[in-house]
Design an enzyme around this catalytic site. Sequence first.
Site, PDB file in Angstrom:
ATOM      1  N   CYS A  43       0.813  -1.213   0.000  1.00 49.88           N
ATOM      2  CA  CYS A  43       0.000   0.000   0.000  1.00 49.88           C
ATOM      3  C   CYS A  43       0.850   1.268   0.000  1.00 49.88           C
ATOM      4  CB  CYS A  43      -0.951  -0.008   1.203  1.00 49.88           C
ATOM      5  SG  CYS A  43      -2.029   1.429   1.250  1.00 49.88           S
ATOM      6  N   CYS A  48      -1.319   1.528  -3.172  1.00 47.20           N
ATOM      7  CA  CYS A  48      -2.390   2.504  -2.962  1.00 47.20           C
ATOM      8  C   CYS A  48      -1.919   3.952  -2.920  1.00 47.20           C
ATOM      9  CB  CYS A  48      -3.136   2.192  -1.655  1.00 47.20           C
ATOM     10  SG  CYS A  48      -3.438   0.464  -1.336  1.00 47.20           S
ATOM     11  N   LYS A  51       0.107   5.317  -6.121  1.00 48.11           N
ATOM     12  CA  LYS A  51      -0.802   5.290  -7.274  1.00 48.11           C
ATOM     13  C   LYS A  51      -1.888   6.344  -7.132  1.00 48.11           C
ATOM     14  CE  LYS A  51      -3.103   1.568  -7.666  1.00 48.11           C
ATOM     15  NZ  LYS A  51      -3.407   0.145  -7.870  1.00 48.11           N
ATOM     16  N   TYR A 180      -8.712  -3.953 -11.059  1.00 43.38           N
ATOM     17  CA  TYR A 180      -8.610  -2.559 -10.610  1.00 43.38           C
ATOM     18  C   TYR A 180      -7.202  -1.996 -10.768  1.00 43.38           C
ATOM     19  CZ  TYR A 180      -6.536  -3.999  -6.115  1.00 43.38           C
ATOM     20  OH  TYR A 180      -5.710  -4.501  -5.151  1.00 43.38           O
ATOM     21  N   GLU A 184      -6.731   1.287 -13.088  1.00 50.72           N
ATOM     22  CA  GLU A 184      -6.275   2.523 -12.460  1.00 50.72           C
ATOM     23  C   GLU A 184      -5.061   3.088 -13.190  1.00 50.72           C
ATOM     24  OE1 GLU A 184      -7.828   1.745  -7.876  1.00 50.72           O
ATOM     25  OE2 GLU A 184      -5.750   1.290  -8.418  1.00 50.72           O
ATOM     26  N   HIS A 441     -28.791  20.059  -1.016  1.00 54.46           N
ATOM     27  CA  HIS A 441     -28.914  20.419  -2.424  1.00 54.46           C
ATOM     28  C   HIS A 441     -28.127  21.683  -2.729  1.00 54.46           C
ATOM     29  CE1 HIS A 441     -30.880  20.726  -6.340  1.00 54.46           C
ATOM     30  NE2 HIS A 441     -31.054  22.009  -6.085  1.00 54.46           N
ATOM     31  N   GLU A 446     -27.249  13.603  -2.872  1.00 55.15           N
ATOM     32  CA  GLU A 446     -28.687  13.632  -2.619  1.00 55.15           C
ATOM     33  C   GLU A 446     -29.433  12.595  -3.459  1.00 55.15           C
ATOM     34  OE1 GLU A 446     -30.932  17.134  -4.040  1.00 55.15           O
ATOM     35  OE2 GLU A 446     -29.067  17.754  -5.027  1.00 55.15           O
TER      36      GLU A 446
END
Length: 461
Positions: A43, A48, A51, A180, A184, A441, A446
Amino acid sequence: MRKNEVDLLVIGGGSGGVRAARVAAGHGARVILAEEHRLGGTCVIRGCVPKKLMVLASRFSREFEDAAGFGWRLGPASFEWERLKVAVDREVDRLEGIYAGMLDRAGVEVIRDRAVFDDPHTVRLVGSGRTICAEHVLIATGAVPSQTRDVPGWRWISDSNQVFEWKTQPRRVVVQGAGYIALEFASLLRLLGSEVTVVMRAGQVLRGFDDEVRSHLQAALIESGIRVVAQAQLTRVDRCMSSDALSVHLSDGQRLDADAVLGATGRLPNTANLGVDKAGVRLDSRGAVVVTDLCCTSSPGIYAVGDVANVIALTPVAIREGHALADRLFGRDASARRPLLTPTAVFTTPEVGVTGLSEEAAVSEFPSEVDVYVSRFRPMKARFSMRTSQTLMKLVVHRPTDRVLGAHMVGPEAAELIQLMSVAVQGGITKAEMDPTLAVHPTAAEELIMMREPARRYAAG
């Protein structure tokens, strides 16, 4: 029999191993951690963190485009790979230093050496020859990129670790894989200006994810300029000695010109040459350490956490399990279990955020009792740009109980939103409890509480 020198010996300096070592030492245990490379594991050092920093760098290209639509006059922008690499390397060094400092303050002895088993409770340090006896041993060696050595010319294929060592940015890149990691890198390289082709064996990206999420993301990546070659694989890579360019041959007969090839077909547990056979530790067909829900291996007193084990390969899972193991062995908490849900994100652009069951998994478990709510909309920030890609939000609901079984999102800040949704889903929130929640909003979030009618209902008959 030699007396145990330590209460816990941790083999590997990844996130799970570091957390276990720190927590165990905090409980008063004598702890040694052996790591042959760098602290932080996949990581922090080669996954992680670096990257994600590169992903963030790549997204500025779209920020510049969006700014023009909002009235900003910008001069010509240019990107320098070398400057980014220096910045990323500096941050990785800083984080490794933090890991080392935390272990030192906790009283953990860190040994920079390769450790292998001589027997279930004796570990030998390869460099120094020293042997250490421990009451408990934790395997936390992580995973390594799977190799593509069956492809002629494999030496010209970079793996997902080696990308971080590229000195310059390749103009044309072929990425092998559609998980992934592959996506990525493909996404960030494309946004940084490289021409990117993704070659995958399957017909759709992200095997194992919700099918609607998969198709939505694949369309968005194609819209971003990534070329996708489905149901094909690399058969040979040749290098032109006069120009260093690469010629990539595919199983469907195509030939692609590239300046770099990235093989990102997954990672394998790092158990090779660890001597686990001498320790009586059982491995599965992938070479992963087989563990119970309490991280126990087939050999009493030996444990495994993180990517090296046959569990979900995510850093937060490794950290949680390393912490829980140390508490069980040396603290007072003997009941810690794995979390009910495992939220995850894919840091492509757009991002993917997932928690709970996919539509397919829910229907498989509850064949005639599932409602699916779907919303697609164009992000406000893209209103003044030429991009037409939409955000996807999706809720999977168990109709008899009204409980939300899963939440899925593809779009900006999906990872941030799915973390909060995971709290609600793990807490057993129902659709009826979400509906009266007041909306903030205007926001994308939402939409999660504005979906009133199911897009699909699975019912008997």
